[in-house]
Design an enzyme around this catalytic site. Structure first.
Site, short mmCIF file in Angstrom:
data_model
loop_
_atom_site.label_atom_id
_atom_site.label_comp_id
_atom_site.label_asym_id
_atom_site.label_seq_id
_atom_site.Cartn_x
_atom_site.Cartn_y
_atom_site.Cartn_z
N HIS A 1 9.05 -8.12 0.72
CA HIS A 1 8.37 -7.47 1.83
C HIS A 1 7.10 -8.12 2.25
O HIS A 1 6.21 -8.22 1.49
CB HIS A 1 7.72 -5.97 1.10
CG HIS A 1 7.27 -5.10 1.87
ND1 HIS A 1 6.83 -5.10 3.30
CD2 HIS A 1 7.13 -3.82 1.56
CE1 HIS A 1 6.37 -4.15 3.83
NE2 HIS A 1 6.47 -3.21 2.97
N HIS B 1 3.52 -4.97 7.15
CA HIS B 1 2.74 -3.84 7.02
C HIS B 1 1.31 -3.98 6.34
O HIS B 1 0.74 -2.95 5.94
CB HIS B 1 3.52 -2.72 6.10
CG HIS B 1 4.94 -2.35 7.13
ND1 HIS B 1 5.80 -1.67 6.60
CD2 HIS B 1 5.27 -2.57 7.93
CE1 HIS B 1 6.73 -1.43 7.09
NE2 HIS B 1 6.46 -2.22 8.36
N TYR C 1 0.70 -5.69 3.38
CA TYR C 1 0.57 -5.92 1.88
C TYR C 1 0.51 -7.40 1.63
O TYR C 1 0.26 -8.07 2.41
CB TYR C 1 2.02 -5.28 1.45
CG TYR C 1 1.99 -3.69 1.71
CD1 TYR C 1 1.10 -3.01 1.04
CD2 TYR C 1 2.91 -3.18 2.43
CE1 TYR C 1 1.06 -1.60 1.18
CE2 TYR C 1 3.11 -1.81 2.56
CZ TYR C 1 2.11 -0.95 2.14
OH TYR C 1 2.17 0.22 2.34
#
Length: 369
Positions: free
Chosen positions: A173, A176, A178
């Site tokens: 990931h 977004h 993070y």
């Protein structure tokens, strides 16, 4: 009534090395918080199995936490470390494979979106490249080199565990807002060492994670990297304002070993840069030559469903998705909330049962349906 285009392009097989998918539909990762104590149970396995049984080609799990005490502020998000959690994930993999599906875990660290003092480890300070939170406030010290190395190895260990317990690949990931994305974005990365100061330097953390994961899993295990321009707290953010800058950002990641880029946008039909109709996934594929996954409001609203049902409203959206897929602008299509509310979404689309599609409703978030 106008008729929607053939959906055949969504159901063509896809092969990348040893990863063989029955079709182009991907279940997008969606945080569900139904794993008490970080351990996914039989209900989580059944949740993913239902999507596999109904024809989803590839499932990307909800975000799962690497072994770092400040990886989350939600004790019900599943861990990807520790015997109990990994045993739970082993059962998830077994269930999905029995249903004929393929599945990868999304490996996650939230970084500075976590507030200091949060559970399950309130004693652990939140970490980020410069200690800057989403509001732009300096709340903690920048990560040390030792902390960076620890996190890189935690991602690599999670990747090795994913391969060991039978997953079909991993997704990192990096989107977004993070942790990985906080290094990529100049607003949250104010470092002046080798991890900041220029666009290419800001990619170094992500590059080291990909390299470490590649070393841990070998050459044939798929590594997907999810990236986005937007942040969950800043929809208009840009990592790269031009295709040339995007190419600079992507090149080290390709070299490090990314196999597929999962290109997150809020609306798949929006062009990424002026002067071209290509969306974000289209540009990333053009610049890297790597397969890409598009995502962003696919199958979500009533207009989209109306298009499937033969009504004219929204017809352009589904037609546009299929046309772009036919034109090889991207390779795979991730479906999020439409699959959350309707486990049989893929099967219904495949079989032409458009009148049975279930519109998204926020109530679906309350259960593992």
């Amino acid at each position: 009534m106008e008729k929607v285009k053939s959906v055949d392009s969504l159901f063509k097989p896809f092969t990348l090395g040893k990863l063989k998918l029955a079709n182009r539909i991907v279940m997008a990762p969606m945080t569900r918080s139904f794993s008490p104590g970080g351990v996914p149970g039989p209900d989580v396995a059944a949740y993913y199995k239902r999507r596999a049984e109904n024809g989803v080609g590839l499932i990307v799990t909800e975000g799962t936490l690497i072994n770092h005490p400040a990886a989350t502020e939600d004790p019900n998000v599943p861990n990807f470390h520790g015997d109990k959690a990994l045993q739970g994930w082993t059962q998830v993999v077994k269930a999905v494979h029995e249903a004929g599906g393929r599945i990868v875990p999304q490996l996650w660290h939230v970084g500075m979106t976590r507030r200091n003092g949060s559970l399950p480890h309130p004693e652990a300070p939140s970490i980020g490249p410069s200690g800057i939170n989403p509001k732009g406030e300096q709340v903690n010290e920048p990560m040390t080199k030792e902390e960076i190395d620890y996190v890189v190895q935690a991602f690599a260990q999670a990747a090795a565990d994913a391969k060991r317990i039978g997953f079909d690949g991993i997704e990192l990931h990096g989107a977004h807002g993070y942790l990985i994305d906080q290094f990529l974005w100049e607003v949250t990365n104010k470092r002046t060492d080798e991890y900041g100061g220029s666009l290419v330097a800001r990619t170094r953390f992500a590059e080291e994670i990909v390299k470490a994961c590649r070393a841990a899993v070998g050459p044939d295990f798929p590594i997907i990297l999810r990236i986005s321009q937007w942040k969950s707290f800043h929809y208009d953010a840009k990592l790269a304002e031009t295709p040339e800058l995007l190419a600079q950002l992507l090149a080290p990641l390709v070299e490090a070993g990314v196999d597929i880029f999962h290109c997150s946008t809020r609306r798949f039909w929006e062009p990424e840069f002026e002067g071209s109709s290509l969306n974000f996934a289209g540009w990333v594929k053009k610049l890297t030559g790597k397969p890409t996954i598009t995502v962003g409001s696919v199958g979500l609203d009533e207009e989209f469903l109306g298009a499937f049902r033969g009504m004219s409203a929204g017809l352009a959206d589904i037609d546009e998705l299929l046309t772009r897929l036919d034109n090889d602008e991207f390779d795979l299509v991730a479906v999020g909330r439409a699959l959350l509310v309707d486990p049989a979404w893929a099967a219904k689309v495949r079989d032409g049962r458009f009148d049975q599609l279930v519109p998204y409703n926020g109530e679906a978030l309350k259960t593992l349906h």
